[in-house]
Design an enzyme around this catalytic site. Structure first.
Site, PDB file in Angstrom:
ATOM      1  N   LYS A  22       0.842  -1.209   0.000  1.00 50.64           N
ATOM      2  CA  LYS A  22       0.000   0.000   0.000  1.00 50.64           C
ATOM      3  C   LYS A  22       0.873   1.253   0.000  1.00 50.64           C
ATOM      4  CE  LYS A  22      -1.499   1.622   4.126  1.00 50.64           C
ATOM      5  NZ  LYS A  22      -1.304   3.032   4.492  1.00 50.64           N
ATOM      6  N   ASN A  23       1.889   1.269   0.882  1.00 49.60           N
ATOM      7  CA  ASN A  23       2.658   2.505   1.049  1.00 49.60           C
ATOM      8  C   ASN A  23       3.607   2.781  -0.120  1.00 49.60           C
ATOM      9  OD1 ASN A  23       1.287   2.995   3.369  1.00 49.60           O
ATOM     10  ND2 ASN A  23       2.965   2.461   4.774  1.00 49.60           N
ATOM     11  N   CYS A 116      -3.460  12.730  13.222  1.00 48.73           N
ATOM     12  CA  CYS A 116      -4.275  11.525  13.167  1.00 48.73           C
ATOM     13  C   CYS A 116      -4.039  10.734  14.446  1.00 48.73           C
ATOM     14  CB  CYS A 116      -3.956  10.710  11.917  1.00 48.73           C
ATOM     15  SG  CYS A 116      -2.377   9.928  11.982  1.00 48.73           S
ATOM     16  N   ARG A 121       1.952  14.496  12.990  1.00 49.01           N
ATOM     17  CA  ARG A 121       2.302  14.265  11.592  1.00 49.01           C
ATOM     18  C   ARG A 121       2.346  15.550  10.739  1.00 49.01           C
ATOM     19  NH1 ARG A 121      -0.331   8.825   9.457  1.00 49.01           N
ATOM     20  NH2 ARG A 121       1.567   8.856   8.217  1.00 49.01           N
ATOM     21  N   ASP A 314       5.680   0.725  11.866  1.00 46.33           N
ATOM     22  CA  ASP A 314       4.427   0.087  11.431  1.00 46.33           C
ATOM     23  C   ASP A 314       4.318  -1.379  11.866  1.00 46.33           C
ATOM     24  OD1 ASP A 314       3.750   2.463  10.289  1.00 46.33           O
ATOM     25  OD2 ASP A 314       4.264   1.895   8.249  1.00 46.33           O
ATOM     26  N   ARG A 406      -7.956  -0.325   5.808  1.00 40.46           N
ATOM     27  CA  ARG A 406      -7.142   0.653   5.059  1.00 40.46           C
ATOM     28  C   ARG A 406      -5.815   0.040   4.627  1.00 40.46           C
ATOM     29  NH1 ARG A 406      -5.593   4.941   8.498  1.00 40.46           N
ATOM     30  NH2 ARG A 406      -4.379   5.388   6.668  1.00 40.46           N
TER      31      ARG A 406
HETATM   32  N1  EPU Z   1       7.832  14.507  10.119  1.00 39.71           N
HETATM   33  C1  EPU Z   1       8.116  15.826  10.357  1.00 39.71           C
HETATM   34  N2  EPU Z   1       7.916  16.719   9.326  1.00 39.71           N
HETATM   35  C2  EPU Z   1       7.473  16.333   8.100  1.00 39.71           C
HETATM   36  C3  EPU Z   1       7.210  14.974   7.866  1.00 39.71           C
HETATM   37  C4  EPU Z   1       7.404  14.079   8.904  1.00 39.71           C
HETATM   38  O1  EPU Z   1       8.522  16.206  11.442  1.00 39.71           O
HETATM   39  O2  EPU Z   1       7.317  17.200   7.222  1.00 39.71           O
HETATM   40  C5  EPU Z   1       8.026  13.514  11.194  1.00 39.71           C
HETATM   41  C6  EPU Z   1       6.735  12.749  11.519  1.00 39.71           C
HETATM   42  O3  EPU Z   1       5.899  13.443  12.429  1.00 39.71           O
HETATM   43  C7  EPU Z   1       7.285  11.450  12.059  1.00 39.71           C
HETATM   44  C8  EPU Z   1       8.554  11.230  11.235  1.00 39.71           C
HETATM   45  O4  EPU Z   1       8.916  12.522  10.736  1.00 39.71           O
HETATM   46  O5  EPU Z   1       7.657  11.594  13.414  1.00 39.71           O
HETATM   47  C9  EPU Z   1       8.415  10.263  10.083  1.00 39.71           C
HETATM   48  O6  EPU Z   1       7.277  10.610   9.302  1.00 39.71           O
HETATM   49  P1  EPU Z   1       7.196  10.292   7.758  1.00 39.71           P
HETATM   50  O7  EPU Z   1       7.046  11.583   7.005  1.00 39.71           O
HETATM   51  O8  EPU Z   1       8.315   9.413   7.361  1.00 39.71           O
HETATM   52  O9  EPU Z   1       5.798   9.519   7.655  1.00 39.71           O
HETATM   53  P2  EPU Z   1       4.881   9.497   6.376  1.00 39.71           P
HETATM   54  O10 EPU Z   1       5.717   9.540   5.179  1.00 39.71           O
HETATM   55  O11 EPU Z   1       3.790  10.494   6.528  1.00 39.71           O
HETATM   56  C10 EPU Z   1       4.862   6.901   6.006  1.00 39.71           C
HETATM   57  C11 EPU Z   1       3.865   5.798   6.059  1.00 39.71           C
HETATM   58  C12 EPU Z   1       3.485   5.521   7.502  1.00 39.71           C
HETATM   59  C13 EPU Z   1       4.747   5.177   8.281  1.00 39.71           C
HETATM   60  C14 EPU Z   1       5.766   6.307   8.160  1.00 39.71           C
HETATM   61  C15 EPU Z   1       7.086   6.016   8.844  1.00 39.71           C
HETATM   62  C16 EPU Z   1       2.630   5.989   3.982  1.00 39.71           C
HETATM   63  C17 EPU Z   1       1.344   6.252   3.289  1.00 39.71           C
HETATM   64  N3  EPU Z   1       2.670   6.173   5.306  1.00 39.71           N
HETATM   65  O12 EPU Z   1       4.203   8.054   6.535  1.00 39.71           O
HETATM   66  O13 EPU Z   1       2.640   4.374   7.448  1.00 39.71           O
HETATM   67  O14 EPU Z   1       4.432   4.975   9.639  1.00 39.71           O
HETATM   68  O15 EPU Z   1       6.024   6.558   6.761  1.00 39.71           O
HETATM   69  O16 EPU Z   1       7.646   4.873   8.323  1.00 39.71           O
HETATM   70  O17 EPU Z   1       3.594   5.608   3.349  1.00 39.71           O
HETATM   71  C18 EPU Z   1       0.932   2.949   8.130  1.00 39.71           C
HETATM   72  O18 EPU Z   1       1.017   2.399   7.008  1.00 39.71           O
HETATM   73  O19 EPU Z   1       0.303   2.469   9.093  1.00 39.71           O
HETATM   74  C19 EPU Z   1       1.598   4.243   8.321  1.00 39.71           C
HETATM   75  C20 EPU Z   1       1.264   5.101   9.263  1.00 39.71           C
END
Ligand code: EPU
Length: 428
Positions: A22-23, A116, A121, A314, A406
């Site tokens: 999915k991701n 969320c 996030r 995750d 999801r």
């Molecule tokens: N963060 C910041 N600033 C940003 C972006 C992120 O401070 O602009 C912080 C976040 O708050 C968090 C960390 O950096 O503490 C990592 O966040 P990341 O941006 O890597 O998360 P994401 O890209 O929004 C994806 C996955 C998540 C998974 C995370 C970490 C998808 C759709 N989502 O989210 O998946 O937990 O990477 O590996 O790819 C799940 O599938 O259950 C899920 C939550």
């Protein structure tokens, strides 16, 4: 609202194939906006997040055709650049369209995702990266408005307080693929899902090097075209199924298993007494068949979630559920989302002994889990409760399984194919 009724105490046995990720699919679908041709993605899992992304791309003028698990996407009308709050609030990954829209159409309006269940996030790193490429960004009425005539390559540091950002890296990398000149992303996320998106863009005619490592070099091109790409197996689904086998003292073969994307997880599982053996060394290490078995008495382990290649956040909830069965004390530390612990109180309702202080939980293993009605609060926590329910004595009811849907394709049907006793019903 759908709920699951789980009869505990069954040993899982049999063979199951791991679904596509999915991701990886979500940012890959968004990257199709960059193409002037037709993009085909294979093995996309049929999940509600994927339908939401399909709906969003439709609103953005992309024709999306679904044939089984294959998606074909083509832009037919590039005039709408607005990802509305109605869709973004159902799926944070909608933010992935920001970079591709900006690069391909010069303009994007994307509703700012809120927090969320697993934490705040923020998306500040996405925005800083796009600004570094020359975009102007403002906020209006809860929307991010980004504009640029032509993005220009530069060197960007994308590290944040919790390490790198997965979707932020995908967003900035996708935008830079059509920028003028060369972009270097330092402190890029190394997750396999980022490498999958880079491989897709390269298949469209892009020039991205180093994705999957912390320094990505992107040589911008003027146009991107047709591509046909297969999505990588879902490492989180794979890890969840392996833990389900271990927690039921099962004997399970998993195919399409991304073994080398799970090394940190397999390392921890080995200490618990869970063996995950590759069956055929001639198969690729990121897509192979494995056999999962476990010792009757699981052992405790310490683990800390980290960006890839560390232990993934995750799979934190699922391993915590497993450690409730281990003979001794385990320590779990969450470093990506320090409040991602909604499952702790629900596992406690099932008889687990868990002590949380800030981002750390001590799991006092050794006792039995006992079936109970519990409430899923987020996607991965739901999976953990189902695993706990299968290992518990008696019946467990998991409410609010829309979270689960999801990220897992009919998980109960997959587990039932291995002998589990799980029934979906409409709970009042
Ligand atoms: N963060 C910041 N600033 C940003 C972006 C992120 O401070 O602009 C912080 C976040 O708050 C968090 C960390 O950096 O503490 C990592 O966040 P990341 O941006 O890597 O998360 P994401 O890209 O929004 C994806 C996955 C998540 C998974 C995370 C970490 C998808 C759709 N989502 O989210 O998946 O937990 O990477 O590996 O790819 C799940 O599938 O259950 C899920 C939550």
């Amino acid at each position: 609202m759908d709920a699951l009724r789980i009869q505990g105490g069954v040993r899982l046995a049999g063979t199951l194939a791991v679904d596509g990720s999915k991701n990886a699919s979500l940012p890959a679908m968004a990257a199709a906006i960059l193409s002037s041709g037709t993009v085909r993605l294979r093995d996309v899992p049929p999940l509600s997040d994927i339908s939401n992304m399909q709906r969003l791309l439709g609103e953005l003028g992309c024709d999306v055709q679904l044939d089984g698990r294959d998606l074909t996407m083509q832009t037919t009308d590039a005039s709408c650049c607005h990802a509305r709050y109605d869709i973004v609030r159902t799926m944070r990954a909608s933010i992935c369209v920001l970079g591709p829209l900006l690069a391909a159409r010069g303009h994007a309006r994307v509703s700012m995702p809120g927090g969320c269940a697993i934490g705040d996030r923020p998306v500040d790193l996405h925005l800083r990266g796009l600004e570094a490429l020359g975009a102007t960004i403002e906020l209006d009425g809860g929307d991010i408005i980004a504009r640029a005539d032509r993005l220009r390559g530069t060197t960007i540091f994308l590290g944040g307080p919790f390490g790198s950002t997965v979707l932020g890296t995908a967003n900035v990398m996708s935008a830079a693929a059509l920028a003028e000149g060369t972009t270097i992303i330092e402190s890029a996320a190394c997750e396999p899902e980022v490498a999958c998106v880079a491989d897709l863009i390269n298949a469209m005619g892009g020039d991205i090097r180093g994705a999957g490592g912390p320094r990505i070099e992107i040589h911008g091109v003027k146009q991107l075209g047709d591509a046909d790409w297969t999505i990588i197996p879902d490492r989180i689904v794979a890890g969840t199924l392996a833990m389900a086998a271990a927690m039921t003292n099962g004997d399970v073969t998993l195919t399409n298993f991304p073994h080398d994307h799970l090394l940190a997880v397999l390392d921890r599982l080995a200490i618990t007494g869970t063996q995950v053996q590759r069956l055929d060394p001639s198969q690729p290490a990121d897509r192979c068949d494995v056999h999962v078995t476990s010792d009757r008495r699981l052992k405790p382990v310490l683990f800390t979630t980290q960006p890839y290649p560390g232990y993934p956040t995750d799979l934190q909830a699922q391993l915590m559920a497993l450690l409730c069965l281990a003979q001794g004390n385990s320590i779990v530390t969450e470093r990506i989302y320090p409040d991602r612990f909604l499952h702790v109180s629900e596992l406690t309702r099932m008889g687990a002994s868990l002590i949380r202080t800030g981002p750390t939980v001590v799991v006092q293993g050794g006792g039995d889990l006992i079936g109970a009605p519990v409430m899923a609060g987020d996607l991965r926590g739901s999976a953990a409760l189902i695993l706990a329910g299968m290992a518990a004595q008696g019946e467990t009811i998991v409410h609010r399984v829309y979270h689960l849907d999801r990220g897992y394709v009919q998980l109960e049907a997959q587990l039932n194919a291995l002998g589990a006793g799980i029934e979906r019903f409409d709970a009042p």
